[in-house]
Design a protein around this motif. Structure first.
Motif, PDB file in Angstrom:
ATOM      1  N   GLU A 185      26.360  33.243  -8.758  1.00  0.00           N
ATOM      2  CA  GLU A 185      26.042  33.177 -10.317  1.00  0.00           C
ATOM      3  C   GLU A 185      26.868  31.678 -10.504  1.00  0.00           C
ATOM      4  OE1 GLU A 185      26.580  36.647 -12.852  1.00  0.00           O
ATOM      5  OE2 GLU A 185      27.131  37.704 -11.158  1.00  0.00           O
ATOM      6  N   TYR A 186      26.489  31.088 -11.840  1.00  0.00           N
ATOM      7  CA  TYR A 186      27.083  29.985 -12.356  1.00  0.00           C
ATOM      8  C   TYR A 186      27.341  30.105 -13.855  1.00  0.00           C
ATOM      9  CZ  TYR A 186      22.957  28.587 -14.986  1.00  0.00           C
ATOM     10  OH  TYR A 186      22.155  28.634 -15.820  1.00  0.00           O
ATOM     11  N   ASP A 187      28.095  29.415 -14.392  1.00  0.00           N
ATOM     12  CA  ASP A 187      28.494  29.406 -15.750  1.00  0.00           C
ATOM     13  C   ASP A 187      28.479  28.129 -16.213  1.00  0.00           C
ATOM     14  OD1 ASP A 187      31.221  28.827 -16.099  1.00  0.00           O
ATOM     15  OD2 ASP A 187      31.353  30.411 -14.834  1.00  0.00           O
ATOM     16  N   PRO A 188      28.438  27.627 -17.483  1.00  0.00           N
ATOM     17  CA  PRO A 188      28.555  26.315 -17.846  1.00  0.00           C
ATOM     18  C   PRO A 188      30.018  25.482 -17.793  1.00  0.00           C
ATOM     19  CG  PRO A 188      27.518  27.625 -19.588  1.00  0.00           C
ATOM     20  CD  PRO A 188      27.956  28.482 -18.681  1.00  0.00           C
ATOM     21  N   GLY A 189      30.958  26.382 -17.438  1.00  0.00           N
ATOM     22  CA  GLY A 189      32.104  25.835 -17.241  1.00  0.00           C
ATOM     23  C   GLY A 189      32.380  25.499 -15.666  1.00  0.00           C
ATOM     24  N   SER A 190      31.441  26.041 -14.937  1.00  0.00           N
ATOM     25  CA  SER A 190      31.664  25.652 -13.230  1.00  0.00           C
ATOM     26  C   SER A 190      30.825  24.362 -13.035  1.00  0.00           C
ATOM     27  CB  SER A 190      31.083  26.721 -12.650  1.00  0.00           C
ATOM     28  OG  SER A 190      29.410  26.824 -12.517  1.00  0.00           O
ATOM     29  N   ARG A 191      30.401  23.372 -14.013  1.00  0.00           N
ATOM     30  CA  ARG A 191      29.708  22.297 -13.664  1.00  0.00           C
ATOM     31  C   ARG A 191      30.821  20.978 -13.788  1.00  0.00           C
ATOM     32  NH1 ARG A 191      24.257  19.635 -16.088  1.00  0.00           N
ATOM     33  NH2 ARG A 191      23.887  18.276 -14.164  1.00  0.00           N
ATOM     34  N   VAL A 192      31.042  20.569 -12.567  1.00  0.00           N
ATOM     35  CA  VAL A 192      32.146  19.631 -12.331  1.00  0.00           C
ATOM     36  C   VAL A 192      31.571  18.145 -12.521  1.00  0.00           C
ATOM     37  CG1 VAL A 192      33.606  21.237 -11.293  1.00  0.00           C
ATOM     38  CG2 VAL A 192      32.072  19.839  -9.821  1.00  0.00           C
ATOM     39  N   SER A 193      30.245  18.011 -12.396  1.00  0.00           N
ATOM     40  CA  SER A 193      29.594  16.482 -12.265  1.00  0.00           C
ATOM     41  C   SER A 193      28.259  16.616 -12.735  1.00  0.00           C
ATOM     42  CB  SER A 193      29.745  16.073 -10.851  1.00  0.00           C
ATOM     43  OG  SER A 193      28.840  16.749 -10.031  1.00  0.00           O
ATOM     44  N   ASP A 194      27.468  15.520 -12.589  1.00  0.00           N
ATOM     45  CA  ASP A 194      26.243  15.632 -13.122  1.00  0.00           C
ATOM     46  C   ASP A 194      24.959  15.735 -11.886  1.00  0.00           C
ATOM     47  OD1 ASP A 194      26.746  14.592 -15.658  1.00  0.00           O
ATOM     48  OD2 ASP A 194      26.554  12.388 -15.025  1.00  0.00           O
ATOM     49  N   GLY A 195      26.016  15.819 -10.705  1.00  0.00           N
ATOM     50  CA  GLY A 195      24.917  15.984  -9.705  1.00  0.00           C
ATOM     51  C   GLY A 195      23.874  15.082  -9.201  1.00  0.00           C
ATOM     52  N   GLY A 196      22.948  15.255  -8.736  1.00  0.00           N
ATOM     53  CA  GLY A 196      21.858  13.999  -8.366  1.00  0.00           C
ATOM     54  C   GLY A 196      21.901  13.875  -6.976  1.00  0.00           C
ATOM     55  N   GLY A 197      22.817  14.393  -6.141  1.00  0.00           N
ATOM     56  CA  GLY A 197      22.705  14.232  -4.593  1.00  0.00           C
ATOM     57  C   GLY A 197      23.399  12.928  -4.397  1.00  0.00           C
ATOM     58  N   LEU A 198      23.209  12.457  -3.017  1.00  0.00           N
ATOM     59  CA  LEU A 198      23.832  11.310  -2.478  1.00  0.00           C
ATOM     60  C   LEU A 198      23.137  10.080  -2.383  1.00  0.00           C
ATOM     61  CD1 LEU A 198      25.929  13.166   0.334  1.00  0.00           C
ATOM     62  CD2 LEU A 198      26.690  12.602  -1.870  1.00  0.00           C
ATOM     63  N   HIS A 199      23.469   8.937  -3.077  1.00  0.00           N
ATOM     64  CA  HIS A 199      22.763   7.904  -3.199  1.00  0.00           C
ATOM     65  C   HIS A 199      22.401   7.277  -1.795  1.00  0.00           C
ATOM     66  CE1 HIS A 199      21.995   3.450  -3.728  1.00  0.00           C
ATOM     67  NE2 HIS A 199      21.370   3.870  -4.790  1.00  0.00           N
ATOM     68  N   ALA A 200      23.600   7.462  -0.657  1.00  0.00           N
ATOM     69  CA  ALA A 200      23.519   6.918   0.560  1.00  0.00           C
ATOM     70  C   ALA A 200      22.358   7.411   1.176  1.00  0.00           C
ATOM     71  CB  ALA A 200      24.899   7.077   1.277  1.00  0.00           C
ATOM     72  N   GLU A 201      21.979   8.634   0.929  1.00  0.00           N
ATOM     73  CA  GLU A 201      20.904   9.620   1.653  1.00  0.00           C
ATOM     74  C   GLU A 201      19.437   9.413   1.258  1.00  0.00           C
ATOM     75  OE1 GLU A 201      22.280  13.727   2.114  1.00  0.00           O
ATOM     76  OE2 GLU A 201      24.197  13.086   3.485  1.00  0.00           O
ATOM     77  N   GLY A 202      19.636   8.573  -0.104  1.00  0.00           N
ATOM     78  CA  GLY A 202      18.175   8.201  -0.712  1.00  0.00           C
ATOM     79  C   GLY A 202      17.816   9.276  -1.804  1.00  0.00           C
ATOM     80  N   GLU A 203      19.090  10.175  -2.078  1.00  0.00           N
ATOM     81  CA  GLU A 203      18.694  11.266  -3.192  1.00  0.00           C
ATOM     82  C   GLU A 203      18.623  10.693  -4.355  1.00  0.00           C
ATOM     83  OE1 GLU A 203      20.217  15.317  -0.519  1.00  0.00           O
ATOM     84  OE2 GLU A 203      21.471  13.866  -1.585  1.00  0.00           O
ATOM     85  N   ASP A 204      17.798  11.204  -5.147  1.00  0.00           N
ATOM     86  CA  ASP A 204      17.706  10.732  -6.621  1.00  0.00           C
ATOM     87  C   ASP A 204      17.212  11.951  -7.486  1.00  0.00           C
ATOM     88  OD1 ASP A 204      17.692   9.296  -9.118  1.00  0.00           O
ATOM     89  OD2 ASP A 204      15.620   8.699  -8.595  1.00  0.00           O
ATOM     90  N   ILE A 205      18.106  12.785  -7.777  1.00  0.00           N
ATOM     91  CA  ILE A 205      17.842  14.327  -7.970  1.00  0.00           C
ATOM     92  C   ILE A 205      18.082  14.596  -9.452  1.00  0.00           C
ATOM     93  CG2 ILE A 205      18.559  16.621  -7.614  1.00  0.00           C
ATOM     94  CD1 ILE A 205      18.996  15.901  -4.911  1.00  0.00           C
ATOM     95  N   GLN A 206      17.350  15.261 -10.164  1.00  0.00           N
ATOM     96  CA  GLN A 206      17.272  15.400 -11.587  1.00  0.00           C
ATOM     97  C   GLN A 206      17.468  17.049 -11.640  1.00  0.00           C
ATOM     98  OE1 GLN A 206      13.631  15.261 -13.747  1.00  0.00           O
ATOM     99  NE2 GLN A 206      14.418  16.180 -15.455  1.00  0.00           N
ATOM    100  N   VAL A 207      18.474  17.557 -12.217  1.00  0.00           N
ATOM    101  CA  VAL A 207      18.882  19.137 -12.454  1.00  0.00           C
ATOM    102  C   VAL A 207      18.171  19.647 -13.770  1.00  0.00           C
ATOM    103  CG1 VAL A 207      20.847  20.471 -12.836  1.00  0.00           C
ATOM    104  CG2 VAL A 207      20.965  18.287 -11.441  1.00  0.00           C
ATOM    105  N   LEU A 208      17.646  20.745 -13.432  1.00  0.00           N
ATOM    106  CA  LEU A 208      16.986  21.502 -14.219  1.00  0.00           C
ATOM    107  C   LEU A 208      17.707  22.826 -14.553  1.00  0.00           C
ATOM    108  CD1 LEU A 208      13.430  20.794 -12.828  1.00  0.00           C
ATOM    109  CD2 LEU A 208      14.505  19.663 -14.841  1.00  0.00           C
ATOM    110  N   GLU A 209      17.804  23.266 -15.746  1.00  0.00           N
ATOM    111  CA  GLU A 209      18.279  24.386 -16.090  1.00  0.00           C
ATOM    112  C   GLU A 209      17.022  25.385 -17.037  1.00  0.00           C
ATOM    113  OE1 GLU A 209      22.015  27.064 -18.077  1.00  0.00           O
ATOM    114  OE2 GLU A 209      21.466  25.150 -18.958  1.00  0.00           O
ATOM    115  N   LEU A 210      16.405  26.286 -16.198  1.00  0.00           N
ATOM    116  CA  LEU A 210      15.202  26.948 -16.979  1.00  0.00           C
ATOM    117  C   LEU A 210      15.593  28.592 -17.088  1.00  0.00           C
ATOM    118  CD1 LEU A 210      12.808  25.200 -14.353  1.00  0.00           C
ATOM    119  CD2 LEU A 210      13.329  24.598 -16.732  1.00  0.00           C
TER     120      LEU A 210
END
Length: 198
Positions: free
Chosen positions: A135-160
């Motif tokens: 389970e998650y709640d809005p208060g548990s978001r600590v960053s924008d996410g997006g993955g690790l740049h060094a690993e080539g990750e370029d991630i968009q986060v979706l709440e649906l």
């Protein structure tokens, strides 16, 4: 394990660049007792874990969108909507999936629950995938996410909303196997449709 039905004859390394690709020749004892010599190629990338973050009150889920080159090479635009996931890299599944969830989605989860394990492509890939929910709640978001740049990750986060995510399976917008399995699990066990009184 029935070791008496398989006898390894030869193992050849075909590639050990990104992950390990091997060609194995083995004898296999068939159900009728006869032996048959077979050759198979296996791709070993290690085991992995994936997680569905859900919010009971909002009836929502957190998914990610990222580019997957193998799907691009198979007629897809390459941008898959998925649950957060990653390889274990010598960590425990629980430890790794907490880190992956935070890296990719920005949500920090402390309590995760394993619901099952599955081989996703057992005809050629050795990987076993550990499936989690939390389970998650809005208060548990600590960053924008997006993955690790060094690993080539370029991630968009979706709440649906879960209902929208389930419709996206039917429309083909969600085409990732692990994600479909977790969304269907959520519909059955975590966020079943509300019962409408007559």
């Amino acid at each position: 394990m029935q070791d008496d039905r398989v006898k390894i004859r030869k193992v050849e390394v075909l590639s050990n660049d990104w992950y390990l690709l091997q060609k194995t020749t083995f004898d296999y004892r068939r159900s009728d007792g006869s032996w048959q010599t077979l050759t198979r190629e296996t791709y070993d990338r290690g085991n992995g874990a994936t997680i569905l973050l859900y919010n009971r009150e909002r009836r929502s889920v957190i998914l990610i969108r990222q580019f997957r080159f193998p799907t691009y090479g198979n007629g897809h635009d390459g941008f898959l909507i998925e649950t957060a996931a990653g390889l274990l890299d010598q960590a425990s599944p629980e430890e790794r999936i907490k880190a992956e969830a935070e890296e990719e989605t920005g949500y920090r989860v402390t309590e995760v629950r394993k619901i099952f394990e599955a081989f996703m492509s057992p005809g050629s890939v050795t990987e076993k995938l550990y499936f989690f929910v939390a389970e998650y709640d809005p208060g548990s978001r600590v960053s924008d996410g997006g993955g690790l740049h060094a690993e080539g990750e370029d991630i968009q986060v979706l709440e649906l909303p879960l209902e929208q995510a389930l419709q996206m399976i039917g429309s083909g917008e969600i085409a990732d196997g692990k994600t479909i399995m977790l969304l269907q699990y959520a519909q059955l066990h975590l966020l079943p449709p509300p019962i409408v009184a007559n």
